[in-house]
Design a protein around this motif. Structure first.
Motif, short mmCIF file in Angstrom:
data_model
loop_
_atom_site.label_atom_id
_atom_site.label_comp_id
_atom_site.label_asym_id
_atom_site.label_seq_id
_atom_site.Cartn_x
_atom_site.Cartn_y
_atom_site.Cartn_z
N LYS A 21 0.85 -1.20 0.00
CA LYS A 21 0.00 0.00 0.00
C LYS A 21 0.89 1.25 0.00
CE LYS A 21 -3.94 -0.59 1.98
NZ LYS A 21 -4.77 -0.71 0.82
N TRP A 22 0.61 2.17 -0.93
CA TRP A 22 1.27 3.46 -0.99
C TRP A 22 0.23 4.52 -0.65
CZ3 TRP A 22 5.05 4.22 -5.70
CH2 TRP A 22 6.01 3.20 -5.69
N SER A 23 0.53 5.38 0.33
CA SER A 23 -0.43 6.39 0.78
C SER A 23 0.04 7.79 0.46
CB SER A 23 -0.66 6.28 2.29
OG SER A 23 -1.19 5.03 2.61
N TYR A 24 -0.88 8.56 -0.07
CA TYR A 24 -0.69 9.99 -0.35
C TYR A 24 -1.82 10.73 0.37
CZ TYR A 24 2.32 8.39 -4.20
OH TYR A 24 3.31 7.80 -4.95
N PRO A 25 -1.78 10.83 1.72
CA PRO A 25 -2.91 11.39 2.46
C PRO A 25 -3.23 12.84 2.11
CG PRO A 25 -1.04 10.98 3.91
CD PRO A 25 -0.69 10.40 2.59
N GLU A 26 -2.23 13.65 1.78
CA GLU A 26 -2.50 15.05 1.44
C GLU A 26 -3.25 15.18 0.12
OE1 GLU A 26 0.74 17.76 1.88
OE2 GLU A 26 1.25 16.97 3.85
N ALA A 27 -3.13 14.15 -0.74
CA ALA A 27 -3.84 14.15 -2.02
C ALA A 27 -5.13 13.33 -1.95
CB ALA A 27 -2.94 13.59 -3.12
N GLY A 28 -5.34 12.59 -0.84
CA GLY A 28 -6.53 11.75 -0.73
C GLY A 28 -6.45 10.50 -1.58
N VAL A 29 -5.23 10.02 -1.84
CA VAL A 29 -5.02 8.88 -2.74
C VAL A 29 -4.31 7.75 -2.01
CG1 VAL A 29 -3.88 8.12 -4.87
CG2 VAL A 29 -4.88 10.41 -4.75
N THR A 30 -4.81 6.54 -2.20
CA THR A 30 -4.15 5.33 -1.71
C THR A 30 -4.05 4.37 -2.87
OG1 THR A 30 -5.11 5.63 0.49
CG2 THR A 30 -4.24 3.45 -0.03
N LEU A 31 -2.86 3.83 -3.07
CA LEU A 31 -2.63 2.87 -4.14
C LEU A 31 -2.23 1.53 -3.57
CD1 LEU A 31 -0.36 5.07 -6.45
CD2 LEU A 31 -2.84 4.79 -6.56
N ASP A 32 -2.71 0.47 -4.17
CA ASP A 32 -2.16 -0.84 -3.92
C ASP A 32 -1.26 -1.11 -5.11
OD1 ASP A 32 -3.48 -1.21 -1.56
OD2 ASP A 32 -4.99 -2.57 -2.36
N MET A 33 0.02 -1.24 -4.82
CA MET A 33 1.01 -1.53 -5.85
C MET A 33 1.26 -3.03 -5.81
SD MET A 33 1.56 1.49 -7.08
CE MET A 33 3.06 1.36 -8.04
N ALA A 34 1.36 -3.67 -6.96
CA ALA A 34 1.52 -5.12 -7.01
C ALA A 34 2.75 -5.50 -7.83
CB ALA A 34 0.28 -5.77 -7.62
N GLN A 35 3.28 -6.65 -7.45
CA GLN A 35 4.44 -7.21 -8.14
C GLN A 35 4.18 -8.70 -8.30
OE1 GLN A 35 7.94 -7.52 -5.63
NE2 GLN A 35 9.22 -6.83 -7.32
N SER A 36 4.27 -9.18 -9.53
CA SER A 36 4.08 -10.62 -9.75
C SER A 36 5.36 -11.36 -9.37
CB SER A 36 3.72 -10.89 -11.21
OG SER A 36 4.80 -10.55 -12.04
N GLU A 37 5.26 -12.66 -9.29
CA GLU A 37 6.43 -13.47 -8.93
C GLU A 37 7.59 -13.21 -9.88
OE1 GLU A 37 5.81 -17.65 -8.22
OE2 GLU A 37 3.79 -17.24 -7.49
N GLN A 38 7.29 -13.09 -11.17
CA GLN A 38 8.34 -12.87 -12.16
C GLN A 38 8.70 -11.39 -12.31
OE1 GLN A 38 5.38 -14.40 -12.97
NE2 GLN A 38 6.03 -16.52 -12.89
N GLY A 39 7.79 -10.50 -11.92
CA GLY A 39 8.01 -9.07 -12.11
C GLY A 39 9.06 -8.51 -11.18
N LYS A 40 9.77 -7.53 -11.69
CA LYS A 40 10.81 -6.90 -10.88
C LYS A 40 10.33 -5.59 -10.28
CE LYS A 40 14.47 -9.03 -13.48
NZ LYS A 40 15.47 -8.92 -14.50
N THR A 41 9.40 -4.93 -10.96
CA THR A 41 8.92 -3.64 -10.46
C THR A 41 7.46 -3.73 -10.05
OG1 THR A 41 8.24 -2.89 -12.66
CG2 THR A 41 10.51 -2.38 -12.00
#
Length: 165
Positions: free
Chosen positions: A64-84
């Motif tokens: 979870k990435w939080s940007y409380p001042e912007a009112g935005v929350t992101l769930d960032m995902a990475q697959s088993e093979q993914g690097k980013t």
């Protein structure tokens, strides 16, 4: 046959119908599947990053990435093979000032969000749900879900991400 073609051309010309579907995989400066580097370039580094957790149902590592001042929350995902990491879910609430689909954002009239979602019912592959508390659409082609939550007749929260499969 000629009348049908003329009718179709007329509808396209006056904007009553479009061959292209309205994209719903982006909101504000973000879009689903956007790489972490692009997110940071667009909105900066998050104020907080949560713990990296394996989501058993999907096999994705989610943070979870939080940007409380912007009112935005992101769930960032990475697959088993993914690097980013990439954007997996977008959730916004007050004080977010971004807008998306037909200018809809936090504080927009609930009727505007309902009208937008109602228009997506024309595609038989879309599953639409409406209530006094909100409305949503699930695009079964991509399993992308857009949810508007209402409070006091206005959009109070927006969710964009994967829906149930």
């Amino acid at each position: 046959m000629k009348q049908i073609l003329l009718s179709l051309i007329f509808l396209l010309a006056v904007g009553g119908w479009s061959l292209a579907e309205t994209p719903i995989d982006a909101f504000g400066k973000l879009r689903l599947e956007q790489a972490a580097e692009e997110v940071i370039a667009a909105v900066g580094k998050p104020a907080r990053k949560g713990e990296k957790l394996l989501e058993a149902a999907t096999g994705e590592t989610v943070q979870k990435w939080s940007y409380p001042e912007a009112g935005v929350t992101l769930d960032m995902a990475q697959s088993e093979q993914g690097k980013t990491f990439r954007v997996y879910r977008i959730q916004v609430e007050k004080p977010c000032e971004w807008s998306g689909w037909d200018g809809i954002g936090i504080g927009s009239p609930a009727s505007k969000a309902t009208a937008y979602v109602s228009g997506l019912q024309m595609n038989p592959k879309n599953e639409v749900s409406m209530s006094s508390e909100g409305c949503s659409v699930l695009l079964t082609d991509s399993w992308t879900m857009l949810v508007f939550t209402f409070a006091e007749g206005k959009v109070s929260e927006i969710f964009l991400g994967p829906g149930p499969e």
